[in-house]
Scaffold this motif. Structure first.
Motif, PDB file in Angstrom:
ATOM      1  N   UNK A  12       1.653  -2.311 -11.544  1.00 40.82           N
ATOM      2  CA  UNK A  12       1.358  -1.363 -10.470  1.00 40.82           C
ATOM      3  C   UNK A  12       0.012  -1.635  -9.815  1.00 40.82           C
ATOM      4  N   UNK A  13      -1.003  -1.880 -10.652  1.00 32.61           N
ATOM      5  CA  UNK A  13      -2.330  -2.168 -10.101  1.00 32.61           C
ATOM      6  C   UNK A  13      -2.300  -3.461  -9.283  1.00 32.61           C
ATOM      7  N   UNK A  14      -1.587  -4.477  -9.782  1.00 30.55           N
ATOM      8  CA  UNK A  14      -1.486  -5.738  -9.048  1.00 30.55           C
ATOM      9  C   UNK A  14      -0.726  -5.594  -7.750  1.00 30.55           C
ATOM     10  N   UNK A  15       0.382  -4.824  -7.785  1.00 32.76           N
ATOM     11  CA  UNK A  15       1.170  -4.625  -6.566  1.00 32.76           C
ATOM     12  C   UNK A  15       0.360  -3.915  -5.492  1.00 32.76           C
ATOM     13  N   UNK A  16      -0.442  -2.920  -5.891  1.00 40.52           N
ATOM     14  CA  UNK A  16      -1.276  -2.202  -4.925  1.00 40.52           C
ATOM     15  C   UNK A  16      -2.296  -3.133  -4.285  1.00 40.52           C
ATOM     16  N   UNK A  17      -2.837  -4.075  -5.082  1.00 35.73           N
ATOM     17  CA  UNK A  17      -3.798  -5.035  -4.532  1.00 35.73           C
ATOM     18  C   UNK A  17      -3.125  -6.000  -3.559  1.00 35.73           C
ATOM     19  N   UNK A  18      -1.936  -6.483  -3.925  1.00 30.66           N
ATOM     20  CA  UNK A  18      -1.232  -7.429  -3.057  1.00 30.66           C
ATOM     21  C   UNK A  18      -0.862  -6.798  -1.722  1.00 30.66           C
ATOM     22  N   UNK A  19      -0.442  -5.545  -1.777  1.00 32.39           N
ATOM     23  CA  UNK A  19       0.008  -4.863  -0.562  1.00 32.39           C
ATOM     24  C   UNK A  19      -1.119  -4.128   0.148  1.00 32.39           C
ATOM     25  N   UNK A  20      -2.309  -4.120  -0.508  1.00 31.11           N
ATOM     26  CA  UNK A  20      -3.484  -3.430   0.072  1.00 31.11           C
ATOM     27  C   UNK A  20      -3.146  -1.981   0.414  1.00 31.11           C
ATOM     28  N   UNK A  21      -2.622  -1.285  -0.574  1.00 31.14           N
ATOM     29  CA  UNK A  21      -2.228   0.111  -0.380  1.00 31.14           C
ATOM     30  C   UNK A  21      -2.521   0.905  -1.638  1.00 31.14           C
ATOM     31  N   UNK A  22      -2.350   2.211  -1.562  1.00 27.52           N
ATOM     32  CA  UNK A  22      -2.524   3.081  -2.722  1.00 27.52           C
ATOM     33  C   UNK A  22      -1.289   2.986  -3.613  1.00 27.52           C
ATOM     34  N   UNK A  23      -1.508   3.019  -4.919  1.00 22.97           N
ATOM     35  CA  UNK A  23      -0.397   2.937  -5.864  1.00 22.97           C
ATOM     36  C   UNK A  23       0.576   4.100  -5.688  1.00 22.97           C
TER      37      UNK A  23
END
Length: 548
Positions: A275-286
Motif C-alpha cells: 500500500x505504501x509503495x502503491x501510494x508513492x508510485x501513483x503519487x496519491x493518498x493511500x
C-alpha cells in the motif's frame, strides 16, 4: 451433500488435518488483508508497535480457537446454531440466527467487494471507495463475482475446503513476493535508507516511510486487541463450530496459526508495504486506493487475480456459515437453497463499497454483538456442573425461550456499550468485557431462574446417549488409518510441480528485491502462477478421487 445441519457429524464424515490447514490459510490470507494492512499504515501507529501488537493479538486468537472453540466443537459435533438451540431454545435461536446471519452477510459482502475492486481495473473503472458505488459497471462486476462465490458455498464444507487447498499456498507466496517487489520503490523514496541489508535497515525504512507514528491515540494495545478481536465471532463467539465439528481431533485448531501468523501477521505487514509503495508510485493518498489498485501496482496483472481469489477464499466459508445460520430457522429448508438466497443478499450488500471501507469498525461491532454468546455457551458447557447447576437444564422445561440466556446477551452487550459510550473505551476492546460478562451473568441468572431446580436425572438418558456417541466415534477413529496424502506416483509429480512453481515465484520476488526491476517481475510472475494452478488442481483432484 450431507452437512449434518441438525445432528452431530457422523464419524465417517470427519476430515483430516490438511482440510483445516487449507481452510484457515485460505480464509485468513484474503483480499481484506489488503484493506486492513493498508489501514494500519493510515492509523499512524509506529512500526515496532504494529509488529509487536500483531504478534500478541494473533497468539491470543489462536489460543481462543484451541482452548474455547475446538473443544466444544469436537465434543458436540454440532453447528453453533444447533448447540445454541439445545441450550437456549428455539425462540432464542430464531433471534440470534437472523442477527448472526446478517452480520456474516455483511462480512462476506466485504470480501466480494474486494474481489470486484480487482476486476474493475480490467474495465477502466475508477476506484470505488465511497459509501455507494459511482459506476453501474462496478455493480455488474459485483453481481458476477457474487454468483461464483455463492455457487461454491452451496456445495458444502468439502468443496469450500478444497477450493482453499488449491488457492492458499499460492496466495501466501503472492503476498510475500508483492511486498518484496515493492520495497525497492519505498527505498528509492526514503533518503535515510539506501538499501536493506539487515532487519535494522528494514525497521528504519518501516518507521520512516511505511508505519509512521503520528501521535494518534492508537498504539500497541489497539493493534493487539484488533488482531485478537477481528475474528472473535469465529473463535470466542464459536462461529467456527460449523467448521471444526468436522475435525478428527481438537488439536486441528492449531492450524488456525497458519491463518493468523501468515495471514493476519505476515500478510497484513506485506499489504502495508504494498500500500505504501502503491501510494508513492501513483503519487496519491493511500486512502484513495482500493485493494485491487494496491495489488495491481505491486503484482501487475497477477495482482488482479490475487485479489479476486483472496476475496473468494474468505467469502466462500463466510456465506457457508451464514447459510447454516438462516437454515437453522426452519429445519425443513434446504441448506443449498438457503445458501443461494444468502448469496443473493450478500451480493446486493457487496454493491456498496462501504462494507470494506468501514471494515475495521464493523468487525469491532460484530465482535461485541457475538462475544456474549461464546461466553454463555462456554459457561454452560464447562462450568455448570462445577457450579452445581444442571447442564442443558432448559431443555427439560419445555419452554421455547431461555430467558436467562436472553437477559445475559442483553446485559452483556449493555455493559460493553456503557463502557464504550459512557467511559470512552475504544470499540476494539469491548468484546472482552462482553464475553466475560456473559461468563459471569449467565450462571447467576440461570441459577436463580431454574437451573438448580431441574432434576438432573430427567436428563440422564440424553447424557448417556451423548457419551455413547462420543465413545463410538473414538472407537471408529482408532480403527482408521488417517494418512494425510495419497502416495500415488501421479500425486507426487503434481505436488513436486506445484512446489517448484511456488519456489520459482519466491525466487522472482527475491530477484525483484535485489534488482529493483518491478516491470520485469510483473511480467515474469505470470508463468509460475499458471504452472502452479495446473499442478495444484490436478493434485487436489487426484487426492479427492482416491478418497472416494
Amino acid at each position: 451433500m450431507e452437512e449434518f445441519e441438525r445432528e452431530p457429524v457422523a464419524p465417517a464424515a470427519l476430515k483430516p488435518g490438511r482440510y483445516f490447514a487449507a481452510s484457515y490459510a485460505g480464509e485468513h490470507v484474503a483480499g481484506t488483508e489488503f484493506v486492513i494492512g493498508a489501514l494500519f499504515v493510515s492509523m499512524g501507529v509506529g512500526a515496532g508497535e504494529v509488529i509487536a501488537g500483531l504478534l500478541l493479538g494473533n497468539l491470543l486468537a489462536v489460543l481462543s480457537w484451541v482452548l474455547i472453540c475446538a473443544p466444544i466443537a469436537t465434543q458436540t459435533r454440532l453447528t453453533l446454531y444447533a448447540y445454541l438451540e439445545k441450550i437456549a431454545g428455539p425462540g432464542f435461536i430464531k433471534v440470534y440466527s437472523v442477527i448472526n446471519g446478517i452480520l456474516f452477510c455483511v462480512l462476506a459482502g466485504a470480501m466480494i467487494t474486494v474481489s470486484a475492486s480487482a476486476v474493475r481495473i480490467l474495465f477502466g473503472i475508477p476506484p470505488q471507495v465511497g459509501w455507494l458505488p459511482s459506476s453501474f459497471a462496478f455493480v455488474l462486476i459485483v453481481l458476477g463475482v457474487g454468483a461464483v462465490v455463492s455457487f461454491v458455498a452451496m456445495r458444502g464444507f468439502s468443496v469450500v475446503a478444497r477450493f482453499s487447498e488449491v488457492a492458499a499456498p499460492w496466495m501466501i507466496v503472492m503476498f510475500f513476493v508483492g511486498g518484496a517487489a515493492m520495497l525497492p520503490v519505498i527505498v528509492a523514496n526514503t533518503a535515510s535508507v539506501s538499501s536493506i541489508s539487515n532487519f535494522g535497515d528494514f525497521l528504519t525504512l518501516a518507521e520512516t516511510s511505511i508505519w509512521i507514528e503520528k501521535g494518534t491515540e492508537a498504539g500497541f494495545w489497539h493493534v493487539a486487541a484488533f488482531a485478537w478481536g477481528a475474528n472473535l465471532a469465529f473463535h470466542g463467539g464459536l462461529g467456527d463450530m460449523s467448521i471444526l465439528r468436522f475435525a478428527r481431533k481438537s488439536s486441528y485448531a492449531w492450524y488456525s496459526s497458519l491463518g493468523m501468523f501468515i495471514g493476519h501477521f505476515a500478510a497484513w505487514l506485506a499489504a502495508g508495504i504494498m500500500g505504501a509503495g502503491a501510494a508513492l508510485l501513483l503519487k496519491t493518498e493511500l486512502a484513495s486506493l482500493d485493494a485491487g489498485g494496491v495489488a495491481f501496482q505491486a503484482l501487475g496483472a497477477i495482482g488482479i487475480l490475487t485479489v479476486i481469489i483472496a476475496g473468494w477464499t474468505t467469502s466462500n466459508p463466510t456465506i457457508y456459515r451464514s447459510g447454516l445460520a438462516f437454515q437453522s430457522l426452519h429445519p425443513a429448508w434446504s441448506r443449498e437453497r438457503v445458501t443461494l438466497v444468502v448469496g443473493v443478499i450478500t451480493t446486493i450488500i457487496a454493491c456498496s463499497p462501504f462494507v470494506f471501507s468501514e471494515l475495521l469498525g464493523f468487525l469491532g461491532i460484530m465482535a461485541l454483538v457475538m462475544a456474549p454468546i461464546g461466553g454463555l455457551i462456554f459457561s454452560e458447557h464447562f462450568l455448570f456442573k462445577r457450579l452445581g447447576l444442571t447442564r442443558y437444564w432448559h431443555s427439560a422445561t419445555g419452554s421455547a425461550l431461555n430467558v436467562p440466556a436472553l437477559l445475559t446477551w442483553l446485559v452483556s452487550v449493555g455493559v460493553a456499550a456503557l463502557l464504550g459510550y459512557g467511559l470512552g473505551v475504544d470499540v476494539f476492546f469491548l468484546f472482552i468485557p462482553a464475553w466475560l460478562s456473559a461468563l459471569v451473568f449467565y450462571p447467576l441468572f440461570a441459577s436463580v431462574m431454574g437451573a438448580k431446580a431441574v432434576d438432573a436425572s430427567a436428563l440422564a438418558a440424553s447424557e448417556q446417549a451423548e457419551s455413547a456417541r462420543q465413545q463410538a466415534e473414538r472407537d471408529f477413529l482408532a480403527s482408521q488409518q488417517t494418512s494425510g496424502l495419497v502416495k500415488s506416483g501421479g500425486n507426487k509429480l503434481f505436488f513436486g510441480g506445484a512446489a517448484l512453481s511456488l519456489l520459482a515465484a519466491v525466487s522472482l520476488g527475491i530477484l525483484a528485491l535485489t534488482s529493483g526491476d518491478l516491470e520485469q517481475f510483473q511480467s515474469l510472475i505470470i508463468w509460475p502462477t499458471l504452472s502452479y494452478f495446473v499442478f495444484a488442481i490436478l493434485l487436489v483432484r487426484g487426492e479427492t478421487a482416491a478418497q472416494k
